[in-house]
Design an enzyme around this catalytic site. Structure first.
Site, short mmCIF file in Angstrom:
data_model
loop_
_atom_site.label_atom_id
_atom_site.label_comp_id
_atom_site.label_asym_id
_atom_site.label_seq_id
_atom_site.Cartn_x
_atom_site.Cartn_y
_atom_site.Cartn_z
N PHE A 6 0.79 -1.23 0.00
CA PHE A 6 0.00 0.00 0.00
C PHE A 6 0.82 1.28 0.00
CE2 PHE A 6 -2.89 -3.11 2.06
CZ PHE A 6 -3.85 -3.11 1.08
N GLY A 7 2.13 1.21 -0.04
CA GLY A 7 2.89 2.45 -0.02
C GLY A 7 4.39 2.25 -0.07
N ASP A 8 5.10 3.37 -0.19
CA ASP A 8 6.56 3.33 -0.21
C ASP A 8 7.10 3.09 1.19
OD1 ASP A 8 6.60 3.83 -2.93
OD2 ASP A 8 6.59 6.01 -2.64
N LYS A 24 6.62 2.70 6.59
CA LYS A 24 5.74 2.61 5.42
C LYS A 24 4.86 3.85 5.40
CE LYS A 24 3.89 -1.40 4.34
NZ LYS A 24 2.97 -2.57 4.27
N ASP A 117 0.74 -14.15 0.98
CA ASP A 117 1.60 -13.54 -0.04
C ASP A 117 3.06 -13.91 0.21
OD1 ASP A 117 1.95 -12.16 -2.38
OD2 ASP A 117 1.96 -10.17 -1.46
#
Length: 252
Positions: A6-8, A24, A117
């Protein structure tokens, strides 16, 4: 230093903890639909304490950005390790990684949590070569004896029962054994530098998974590695061993 579901992700120094951390950063203004999933990830991470799971430290919001402060794993991911070693790792290294990931999965599964995952990019290496499972953005909670029905994960690593249930709209449910299949695919990934069906588009590869024969580790692998790989990649989830059972295999 990277990009999560969901993000860097950034490296920073925490003055209170007096050590490096990973942060994050997620723009919640553009993630309205994903906020419940993000909150689920945070609540999940807060409750987990295991040597093979990345530690959560805190979460805060500034303006429209949510920051999740996590343990920093200084040695990168197993995906980085693979590139550094020219896309192939020695069996002794593979065994070490598999053992540590299984310890993490055994812990998660004992709490009725599925990671969903598992892949080289989500297996991090901390100082002292400690292996840590990371990126819980698609993890799911099992309720008692009921399984999951949602269609999540990364296509090439996805277990056949997830694809079959979605495609046929059956009401069957998958469970924590999907992580074991993904671990088997990760073993091939770390041993060869490739995942099965990597020459196909993700969606096409996805629907090939239930139809094809289970992939296998390289032919020149040891007997014990082949035995371990075959067990992980059993298409019948009922016959697929649990993390606790796999920890008893000779390869480990």
């Amino acid at each position: 230093i990277g990009r999560g579901n969901f993000g860097d992700v950034y490296k920073a120094y925490d003055l209170r903890l007096q050590k490096n951390v990973a942060i994050k950063a997620i723009n919640i203004e553009h993630s309205d639909d994903e906020i419940p999933v993000l909150l689920q990830e945070i609540n999940l991470l807060r409750s987990l304490r295991n040597p093979n799971i990345t530690n959560w430290y805190k979460t805060f919001i500034i303006d429209v950005t949510m920051f999740i402060v996590m343990e920093y794993c200084s040695e990168g991911s197993c995906s980085d390790l693979l590139k550094f070693n020219r896309n192939s790792l020695e069996e002794s290294v593979l065994s070490y990684i598999m053992k540590n990931v299984l310890e993490g999965l055994k812990y998660l599964h004992s709490l009725n949590i599925i990671h969903r995952d598992i892949k080289a990019a989500n297996i991090l290496i901390a100082k002292g070569n400690v292996i840590k499972l990371a990126d819980f953005g698609v993890s799911g909670q099992l309720n008692g004896n009921t399984g999951r029905k949602t269609f999540v994960g990364t296509p090439y690593w996805m277990a056949p029962e997830i694809v079959t249930d979605c495609k046929s709209l059956k009401k069957d449910q998958y469970d924590e054994k999907v992580d074991i299949w993904s671990l088997g695919i990760t073993l091939i990934e770390l041993g060869t530098g490739k995942v099965p069906n990597n020459d196909k588009e993700p969606l096409k590869a996805l629907f090939e998974i239930p139809k094809m024969e289970p992939p296998r580790v390289p032919k020149n692998s040891s007997y014990y590695m082949k035995e371990f790989g075959v067990a992980c990649l059993c298409k019948d989830p009922v016959m697929r061993p649990s993390a606790a059972e796999l920890l008893k295999f000779k390869f480990i």
